[in-house]
Design an enzyme around this catalytic site. Structure first.
Site, short mmCIF file in Angstrom:
data_model
loop_
_atom_site.label_atom_id
_atom_site.label_comp_id
_atom_site.label_asym_id
_atom_site.label_seq_id
_atom_site.Cartn_x
_atom_site.Cartn_y
_atom_site.Cartn_z
N GLU A 134 0.81 -1.21 0.00
CA GLU A 134 0.00 0.00 0.00
C GLU A 134 0.85 1.27 0.00
O GLU A 134 0.51 2.25 -0.66
CB GLU A 134 -0.95 -0.01 1.21
CG GLU A 134 -2.09 -1.00 1.10
CD GLU A 134 -1.67 -2.43 1.43
OE1 GLU A 134 -2.42 -3.36 1.09
OE2 GLU A 134 -0.57 -2.59 2.01
N HIS B 86 -10.98 -5.53 7.22
CA HIS B 86 -11.79 -5.32 6.02
C HIS B 86 -13.00 -4.43 6.29
O HIS B 86 -13.76 -4.17 5.36
CB HIS B 86 -12.27 -6.66 5.46
CG HIS B 86 -11.21 -7.50 4.85
ND1 HIS B 86 -10.19 -8.07 5.58
CD2 HIS B 86 -10.99 -7.88 3.56
CE1 HIS B 86 -9.40 -8.77 4.77
NE2 HIS B 86 -9.88 -8.66 3.54
#
Length: 322
Positions: free
Chosen positions: A59, A128
């Site tokens: 990321e 998530h």
């Protein structure tokens, strides 16, 4: 066209990539598979592998590459598969993307978008389901947009892509495909930094955003005889305090709804602003309906964590009775 949020986002990406050849899309699995939620489906076939790229699972590298491209004439759109995976890139957002205009005294800007699904309600695994908009909304120089409808998803994403500064675009995945509405064909924009009044009323103001906007509207609809004004913030930063204050000055009562944890959530900023600038108009303390100060629980416990309509209804009734 009649579209879901995910279809509206896909359409916005197609529109802007067609308009500007310097617009590029990249992230984990966005090319070959069209993204984990299929938001980028069809882009590779239409625009080719030089403009739609799969990246390694890093990321900080994805967002760092966006910063570099943005300062060299491109308009990158980076996807982070779930907002719970965004913290590794926090350094790039804080240290580089949000500061580049200030650091270079306007010589460079970072016209980039980081798209990421956020929020609970889909029975996902750990990392998530987070709603950390309060943390990212605290970064000066970074805009933060959260659409709640397909119409806004397309128009706000196009605005974000065209913006001269970095925009974090958080998408409420819980309602990715559960709502449909008419979305204009072609290109149009919805402004960043302007809230939307979803329903006008006189009795109290209810403020929310993202997926909780729909739970809020359902709760208000369930309460007979309650004339509520419902405000969808749409952007956390810039925060459209003027729309909120104008409403609270009219109604004298307010409830703020968000699924993020209560402590430090953006609802606290909304309440502080009301207390700073509209305190003398209040007839009751501002109420909050939020998630709990714990990590988002797994599986069936999500239903208890998320502020569902009965919990919002109770807060509205409490505020009206005060």
């Amino acid at each position: 066209m009649n579209a879901t949020i995910i279809e509206a986002i896909n359409d916005a990406l197609h529109e802007e990539m067609t308009t500007d050849e310097k617009t590029v899309v990249f992230g984990q699995d966005v090319a070959e598979s069209g993204g984990v939620f299929r938001a980028t489906e069809g882009l590779l076939e239409e625009f080719g592998a030089e403009r739609v790229l799969d990246t390694p699972l890093s990321e900080i590298a994805i967002v760092g590459a966006a910063v570099g491209l943005a300062t060299h004439g491109y308009r990158p759109i980076a996807e982070i598969q779930f907002s719970g995976f965004l913290p590794p890139a926090f350094d790039q957002l804080v240290t580089n993307a949000s500061r580049i205009r200030w650091r270079t005294r306007g010589e460079l800007t970072a016209p980039m978008v980081v798209r990421t699904p956020y929020g609970a309600g889909v029975r996902a695994l750990e990392h998530h389901s987070e709603s950390l908009e309060g943390a990212y909304g605290h970064i000066p120089g970074l805009k933060l947009a959260i659409p709640s409808t397909p119409h806004d998803a397309k128009g706000m994403l196009i605005s974000a892509i065209r913006d001269p500064d970095p925009v974090l675009f958080m998408e409420p995945k819980h309602v990715y495909r559960s709502i449909r509405e008419d979305v204009p064909e072609g290109s149009y924009t919805e402004p960043l930094g302007e809230a939307a009044v979803r329903q006008k009323g006189e009795d109290l103001t209810v403020v929310s955003w993202g997926a909780m906007m729909h739970n809020t509207l359902e709760a208000v609809d369930n309460l007979e005889g309650v004339d509520a004004e419902v405000i969808d913030l749409r952007t956390i930063s810039p925060f459209d305090k003027e729309t909120v204050l104008e409403s609270v000055e009219k109604t004298g009562r307010c409830v703020v709804v968000h699924e993020a944890a209560k402590t430090g959530g953006f609802g606290a900023e909304v309440i502080a602003t009301i207390n700073d600038e509209a305190l003398m108009y209040l007839e009751a303390p501002v109420n909050r309906v939020t998630g709990f100060d714990v990590p988002v629980p797994l599986l069936s416990m999500e239903d208890y964590y998320i502020p569902h309509p009965p919990k919002i209804e109770a807060a509205i009734e409490e505020t009206l009775e005060h």
